[in-house]
Write a protein that holds these residues in place. Structure first.
Motif, PDB file in Angstrom:
ATOM      1  N   LYS A 149      46.563  34.960  36.577  1.00 27.37           N
ATOM      2  CA  LYS A 149      47.838  35.634  36.330  1.00 27.37           C
ATOM      3  C   LYS A 149      48.460  36.120  37.638  1.00 27.37           C
ATOM      4  O   LYS A 149      49.678  35.976  37.858  1.00 27.37           O
ATOM      5  CB  LYS A 149      47.612  36.811  35.378  1.00 27.37           C
ATOM      6  N   GLU A 150      47.622  36.671  38.514  1.00 25.27           N
ATOM      7  CA  GLU A 150      48.104  37.210  39.780  1.00 25.27           C
ATOM      8  C   GLU A 150      48.062  36.180  40.913  1.00 25.27           C
ATOM      9  O   GLU A 150      48.424  36.499  42.046  1.00 25.27           O
ATOM     10  CB  GLU A 150      47.267  38.437  40.163  1.00 25.27           C
TER      11      GLU A 150
ATOM     12  N   ALA B  81      39.550  44.918  35.575  1.00 25.35           N
ATOM     13  CA  ALA B  81      40.108  43.611  35.921  1.00 25.35           C
ATOM     14  C   ALA B  81      41.629  43.647  35.927  1.00 25.35           C
ATOM     15  O   ALA B  81      42.280  43.122  36.838  1.00 25.35           O
ATOM     16  CB  ALA B  81      39.612  42.554  34.933  1.00 25.35           C
ATOM     17  N   ALA B  82      42.209  44.292  34.931  1.00 28.97           N
ATOM     18  CA  ALA B  82      43.666  44.354  34.818  1.00 28.97           C
ATOM     19  C   ALA B  82      44.307  45.130  35.958  1.00 28.97           C
ATOM     20  O   ALA B  82      45.505  44.962  36.237  1.00 28.97           O
ATOM     21  CB  ALA B  82      44.053  44.973  33.472  1.00 28.97           C
TER      22      ALA B  82
ATOM     23  N   GLU C 261      41.069  35.410  34.028  1.00 32.88           N
ATOM     24  CA  GLU C 261      42.436  35.490  33.501  1.00 32.88           C
ATOM     25  C   GLU C 261      43.351  36.278  34.436  1.00 32.88           C
ATOM     26  O   GLU C 261      44.483  35.866  34.720  1.00 32.88           O
ATOM     27  CB  GLU C 261      42.410  36.152  32.117  1.00 32.88           C
ATOM     28  N   GLN C 262      42.838  37.398  34.941  1.00 30.96           N
ATOM     29  CA  GLN C 262      43.641  38.222  35.844  1.00 30.96           C
ATOM     30  C   GLN C 262      43.889  37.513  37.174  1.00 30.96           C
ATOM     31  O   GLN C 262      44.997  37.591  37.738  1.00 30.96           O
ATOM     32  CB  GLN C 262      42.946  39.567  36.086  1.00 30.96           C
TER      33      GLN C 262
ATOM     34  N   LEU D 180      45.711  43.642  41.366  1.00 35.86           N
ATOM     35  CA  LEU D 180      47.046  43.066  41.458  1.00 35.86           C
ATOM     36  C   LEU D 180      47.295  42.426  42.821  1.00 35.86           C
ATOM     37  O   LEU D 180      46.770  42.895  43.841  1.00 35.86           O
ATOM     38  CB  LEU D 180      48.101  44.151  41.203  1.00 35.86           C
TER      39      LEU D 180
ATOM     40  N   LYS E 254      37.234  45.465  31.443  1.00 34.13           N
ATOM     41  CA  LYS E 254      38.487  44.716  31.266  1.00 34.13           C
ATOM     42  C   LYS E 254      39.657  45.483  31.877  1.00 34.13           C
ATOM     43  O   LYS E 254      40.565  44.885  32.455  1.00 34.13           O
ATOM     44  CB  LYS E 254      38.730  44.443  29.788  1.00 34.13           C
TER      45      LYS E 254
ATOM     46  N   SER F  33      37.799  38.000  31.655  1.00 28.76           N
ATOM     47  CA  SER F  33      38.881  38.936  31.973  1.00 28.76           C
ATOM     48  C   SER F  33      39.281  38.829  33.444  1.00 28.76           C
ATOM     49  O   SER F  33      40.470  38.891  33.785  1.00 28.76           O
ATOM     50  CB  SER F  33      38.458  40.373  31.665  1.00 28.76           C
ATOM     51  N   TYR F  34      38.308  38.648  34.311  1.00 28.10           N
ATOM     52  CA  TYR F  34      38.590  38.535  35.749  1.00 28.10           C
ATOM     53  C   TYR F  34      39.226  37.185  36.079  1.00 28.10           C
ATOM     54  O   TYR F  34      40.131  37.105  36.921  1.00 28.10           O
ATOM     55  CB  TYR F  34      37.306  38.756  36.555  1.00 28.10           C
TER      56      TYR F  34
END
Length: 331
Positions: free
Chosen positions: A244-245, A212-213, A240-241, A216, A209, A237-238
């Motif tokens: 998000k990005e 993944a975070a 979601e990231q 960017l 996780k 997690s991937y």
């Protein structure tokens, strides 16, 4: 005195009746063999495969509680695999059915006699669980997922869907055989396509996780998933990231696309689960896994999620969408 002739007649009648009873009495029911199958799955990605396997086994006449017992175990952490295999062997299962390279490798490490049928494995030859695809010559056989070679196609489709991408994040575990193999494949493909691969290493010391975070938009233009079961287990997690990005994310199969990946190219796991059931049925009927050639998936599909495209403000070319076998999120 009883007439001798009458006695003979009575004896003949009794003998005939006995013979009649012997021939018309049905034989005692033959004892039904009850099989025990251990199913080891690393991560939730393979659930459609397990469903396809169980459905096909039922078609073949195997009914749980009647002539088969399934010991189904889902595991996320690699370190939990040895204990499950040990449990299966203690239970004296007839066959071990695995999903993922680490699960299959661990099973082969612990037994060279109990048949092992994999429903998904990136590169069984590189993993050294078989001697040859055509003739395994071990207690292992099954259906290869082609996850390592297919990473090149996923990269190609991502480049076609988003021609402007230049740098692609590639999370994988260097110690994972399938993950390392897929990394080698994607490097070759990237060079041909004129793009750069940015590796993001997953290890025991670095939580998936957290990896993944760390992906960017300021560093990369997209993400391609490796054939690494540790990464697959952390797919949410991937996804979601990536959202998000606002990064286009190429994943493996239909199930991953349904969960939010932008596009996926790989097997239909429900179908490959059915394929692996054919192996199990043959082995239970006497076939030797050492003689059963490893198979490729019967069907490969390109799947696209338009809702995900809208979420990351991406418009996909119509020429690309026309190639899709399945599209989710159409308005």
């Amino acid at each position: 005195m009883i007439n001798n002739k009458l006695i003979l007649i009575i004896l003949a009648i009794l003998v005939g009746a006995s013979a009649l009873i012997f021939f018309v009495t049905p034989p005692a029911n033959k004892e039904v063999r009850h099989y025990k199958i251990g199913i080891l799955v690393r991560g939730n990605t393979y659930k459609p495969g397990v469903e396809g396997f169980l459905a096909k086994m039922k078609e073949f006449g195997y009914e749980e509680g009647k002539n088969v017992t399934y010991l189904l175990r889902f595991v996320d952490k690699k370190e939990d695999l040895p204990g499950v295999i040990a449990e299966f062997l203690k239970e004296k299962v007839d066959i071990i059915h695995t999903y993922s390279t680490p699960a299959t490798v661990e099973a082969y490490k612990q037994t060279k006699t109990t048949p092992i049928v994999f429903g998904s494995m990136g590169d069984p030859l590189a993993s050294k669980v078989i001697k040859s695809l055509q003739k395994p010559e071990t207690n292992v056989t099954g259906v290869s997922s082609l996850s390592a070679p297919l990473v090149t196609k996923r990269l190609e489709f991502l480049k076609e869907a988003v021609p402007s991408i230049r740098i692609i994040a590639f999370p994988f575990t260097p110690e994972d055989i399938a993950g390392k193999s897929s990394y080698d494949h994607v490097l070759i493909a990237a060079k041909k396509l004129g793009v750069e691969i940015a590796p993001y290493f997953v290890s025991k010391d670095r939580d998936v996780k957290a990896t993944a975070a760390a992906i960017l938009r300021k560093d990369v233009d997209g993400i391609v998933i490796s054939s690494d079961s540790a990464v697959w287990a952390a797919l949410p997690s991937y996804v979601e990231q990536a959202k998000k990005e606002r990064l286009p994310f190429a994943v493996f199969d239909k199930d991953m696309v349904e969960k939010g990946g932008l596009l996926g190219y790989g097997p239909d796991y429900f179908i490959t689960g059915g394929q692996s059931a054919v192996f199990v049925d043959k082995i239970l009927k006497g076939a030797n896994p050492a003689d059963l050639p490893v198979e490729n998936p019967d069907k490969l599909i390109l799947v696209v999620n338009l809702k995900t495209a809208r979420d990351i403000a991406l418009k996909l070319p119509n020429s690309f969408l026309l190639k899709a076998d399945k599209i989710y999120g159409e308005e």
